[in-house]
Structures are given as C-alpha cells and as structure tokens.
Motif scaffolding. Sequence first.
Motif, PDB file in Angstrom:
ATOM      1  N   ALA A 211      47.168  15.624  42.184  1.00 29.02           N
ATOM      2  CA  ALA A 211      48.563  15.936  42.507  1.00 29.02           C
ATOM      3  C   ALA A 211      48.888  17.374  42.124  1.00 29.02           C
ATOM      4  N   LEU A 212      48.434  17.793  40.954  1.00 32.39           N
ATOM      5  CA  LEU A 212      48.688  19.160  40.502  1.00 32.39           C
ATOM      6  C   LEU A 212      48.040  20.179  41.434  1.00 32.39           C
ATOM      7  N   HIS A 213      46.835  19.862  41.915  1.00 29.00           N
ATOM      8  CA  HIS A 213      46.173  20.755  42.867  1.00 29.00           C
ATOM      9  C   HIS A 213      46.998  20.878  44.146  1.00 29.00           C
ATOM     10  N   GLY A 214      47.565  19.768  44.597  1.00 26.67           N
ATOM     11  CA  GLY A 214      48.399  19.792  45.792  1.00 26.67           C
ATOM     12  C   GLY A 214      49.643  20.646  45.601  1.00 26.67           C
ATOM     13  N   TYR A 215      50.289  20.507  44.437  1.00 31.76           N
ATOM     14  CA  TYR A 215      51.480  21.314  44.148  1.00 31.76           C
ATOM     15  C   TYR A 215      51.097  22.789  44.047  1.00 31.76           C
ATOM     16  N   ALA A 216      49.959  23.055  43.422  1.00 32.11           N
ATOM     17  CA  ALA A 216      49.491  24.426  43.276  1.00 32.11           C
ATOM     18  C   ALA A 216      49.259  25.067  44.640  1.00 32.11           C
ATOM     19  N   ASP A 217      48.683  24.324  45.549  1.00 27.52           N
ATOM     20  CA  ASP A 217      48.409  24.857  46.890  1.00 27.52           C
ATOM     21  C   ASP A 217      49.707  25.227  47.608  1.00 27.52           C
ATOM     22  N   ILE A 218      50.727  24.394  47.449  1.00 29.75           N
ATOM     23  CA  ILE A 218      52.012  24.669  48.090  1.00 29.75           C
ATOM     24  C   ILE A 218      52.639  25.938  47.501  1.00 29.75           C
ATOM     25  N   THR A 232      55.978  23.408  31.659  1.00 28.08           N
ATOM     26  CA  THR A 232      54.891  23.271  32.635  1.00 28.08           C
ATOM     27  C   THR A 232      53.741  22.483  32.031  1.00 28.08           C
ATOM     28  N   GLY A 233      53.440  22.768  30.773  1.00 25.30           N
ATOM     29  CA  GLY A 233      52.333  22.104  30.088  1.00 25.30           C
ATOM     30  C   GLY A 233      51.069  22.940  30.143  1.00 25.30           C
ATOM     31  N   GLN A 234      50.344  23.013  29.034  1.00 22.88           N
ATOM     32  CA  GLN A 234      49.134  23.830  28.953  1.00 22.88           C
ATOM     33  C   GLN A 234      48.024  23.305  29.861  1.00 22.88           C
ATOM     34  N   MET A 235      47.761  21.989  29.780  1.00 21.91           N
ATOM     35  CA  MET A 235      46.725  21.423  30.632  1.00 21.91           C
ATOM     36  C   MET A 235      47.086  21.573  32.100  1.00 21.91           C
ATOM     37  N   GLN A 236      48.346  21.344  32.401  1.00 23.58           N
ATOM     38  CA  GLN A 236      48.817  21.434  33.777  1.00 23.58           C
ATOM     39  C   GLN A 236      48.677  22.866  34.297  1.00 23.58           C
ATOM     40  N   TYR A 237      49.008  23.819  33.437  1.00 25.12           N
ATOM     41  CA  TYR A 237      48.844  25.231  33.822  1.00 25.12           C
ATOM     42  C   TYR A 237      47.387  25.546  34.126  1.00 25.12           C
ATOM     43  N   GLU A 238      46.482  25.133  33.238  1.00 23.40           N
ATOM     44  CA  GLU A 238      45.062  25.419  33.428  1.00 23.40           C
ATOM     45  C   GLU A 238      44.541  24.765  34.712  1.00 23.40           C
ATOM     46  N   LYS A 241      46.007  26.771  37.633  1.00 23.02           N
ATOM     47  CA  LYS A 241      45.494  28.143  37.654  1.00 23.02           C
ATOM     48  C   LYS A 241      44.217  28.243  38.484  1.00 23.02           C
ATOM     49  N   LYS A 242      43.437  27.194  38.515  1.00 20.17           N
ATOM     50  CA  LYS A 242      42.194  27.196  39.288  1.00 20.17           C
ATOM     51  C   LYS A 242      42.454  27.325  40.792  1.00 20.17           C
ATOM     52  N   ARG A 243      43.685  26.990  41.205  1.00 22.57           N
ATOM     53  CA  ARG A 243      44.022  27.024  42.624  1.00 22.57           C
ATOM     54  C   ARG A 243      45.016  28.133  42.974  1.00 22.57           C
ATOM     55  N   MET A 244      45.512  28.850  41.952  1.00 24.51           N
ATOM     56  CA  MET A 244      46.550  29.848  42.196  1.00 24.51           C
ATOM     57  C   MET A 244      46.130  31.220  41.677  1.00 24.51           C
ATOM     58  N   SER A 245      46.097  32.186  42.559  1.00 23.86           N
ATOM     59  CA  SER A 245      45.664  33.540  42.193  1.00 23.86           C
ATOM     60  C   SER A 245      46.778  34.354  41.549  1.00 23.86           C
ATOM     61  N   ARG A 246      48.026  33.876  41.678  1.00 27.63           N
ATOM     62  CA  ARG A 246      49.170  34.641  41.156  1.00 27.63           C
ATOM     63  C   ARG A 246      49.968  33.824  40.141  1.00 27.63           C
ATOM     64  N   LEU A 247      49.272  33.008  39.362  1.00 26.75           N
ATOM     65  CA  LEU A 247      49.909  32.199  38.329  1.00 26.75           C
ATOM     66  C   LEU A 247      49.518  32.737  36.959  1.00 26.75           C
TER      67      LEU A 247
END
Length: 258
Positions: A211-218, A232-238, A241-247
């Motif tokens: 789900a987080l990957h999907g939100y990141a892509d959007i 946001t949460g540390q784990m959630q951020y990490e 981050k794998k899917r977002m170049s500007r996070l």
Amino acid sequence: MKITALVENTACSDCIGAEHGLSLYIESERGKILFDMGQTELFAENAKRLGKELSEVGLAVLSHGHYDHGGGLKKFLEINEKAPVYVSSFAFGDYYNGTEKYIGLDKILKGEKRLILTGDKTEIAHGITLFSCNGEEKPFDLGSFGLTVKNGAVFAPDTFLHEQYLLIEERGKKVLISGCSHKGILNVVRWFSPDVVVGGFHFSKINDAEALHGYADILEESGAEFYTCHCTGQMQYETMKKRMSRLHYLSAGMTVEI
C-alpha cells in the motif's frame, strides 16, 4: 525561503531536543512565520539553540486542534507579544484518541484576543493563504485511524474539520505546509498541485508495504518535492523513499532552503 524544524519526533543532533510533535520556523520574503508549536515548550528551547528569534515572528499558524501541534501555544503568546495566531474556528473541539485520551488544545486559551479564527479560505497577505478544504472531494479516504471527536456524550470518527493548510506562493513556486495531512496527503496534493510539500503524511499506522508503495508512486507522479516528518513514520518513510526520488526527511534542527 528557509524552513527550519524547531520540533519533530527526531533530531539531527544531540544538542537539539525531540518530541512527538511538530513546529516549523519559516523565513519567507514576506516575513517570519511560525507553523505549529509542538506539544511542550521545547520548540522555544530549540529555537534559542538554533538562533531563531520567536519574538521576530510576524504571524503564527496552528494547523489543527491537537496537543502535539498546539501544546506550546501559551508559551508562544508569552514570548511574542504582537503576532496574530491563525486557528481554525473548529480548533477547540473535543478531540480524542479513541474514547479515553483527550488530545485537544488547552481550552483556557480559546478566548485569547490574538487568535484569529479562520474559515475555508483566509488570505493573510499576498501569496500567503490558509485553506481548510472541508468542502473538497476526497477520492482517497483512509479513515480517521481511531481519532475521534466528542459531541456531547457521543464519540464519532474525526473528519478533521479543524485542519488547515498553509500555501505560500513565492518566486514562482507553490509551497504547501501541512501539519499532519489528516484529510489525506494524496488528496491534499491533488487539491493544490504544489511544487513543494512540507509536513506529515499520517502514515505511521500503515504497515502494508504494498500500500505504501502505491501511495509513493502516486506522490512521485505529482512531480512535487516532499520534505516529510512527524506522523509519517520512520519505517513508512524508508519504505516510500525506495519509490520516490524527491522524498526527504526533516528532523528537528534541520533547515530546508527552497
């Protein structure tokens, strides 16, 4: 524009204090703005350590009516004797985590003369505007995550009427400041189409990586630059981050130049 995190759940060094909460010191072309005040007086202590004069703040904004963003309101009013504080007309409601823990503001402060109650849209100055977006459609609705509002003796899921967003338009850029994005960060980005977003995503209770990957892509597709923090949460951020170049993550003591 410079944005310094005075308070956040984490800190960039041992000499800066951290707590569950948020406070941002914004230095714009139109003056200094304080956005939220954390849950204690820590924001003021960190401001001293960072050389940020709270007495020079020209205006303050409270993003919503929760203690971890407005707990330092009384302290700010003591330090700064002139700045108006813009708060939602719904900010002093009875807000709870579940049915036991009150997480609202100190109601004694409700009558403070420097509080300016805001509605759906409040233009503070040219290029500086507050929005509640209460009437906007929410195509992405993740619910209230157990946060409630008490009406009489009845608890209901919080719809976050008390949350507002600060839009600063400066040098051709739209910079959106959001405390927790309770109405949904995906919705918020859709409503404003900002160039830069600073604030929490309220994803800390989401443990589903897919789900987080999907939100990141959007969010990545929006083209915005994101400086996230707090809820946001540390784990959630990490994970995102794998899917977002500007996070990027914004800890207490850090300054972002936009």
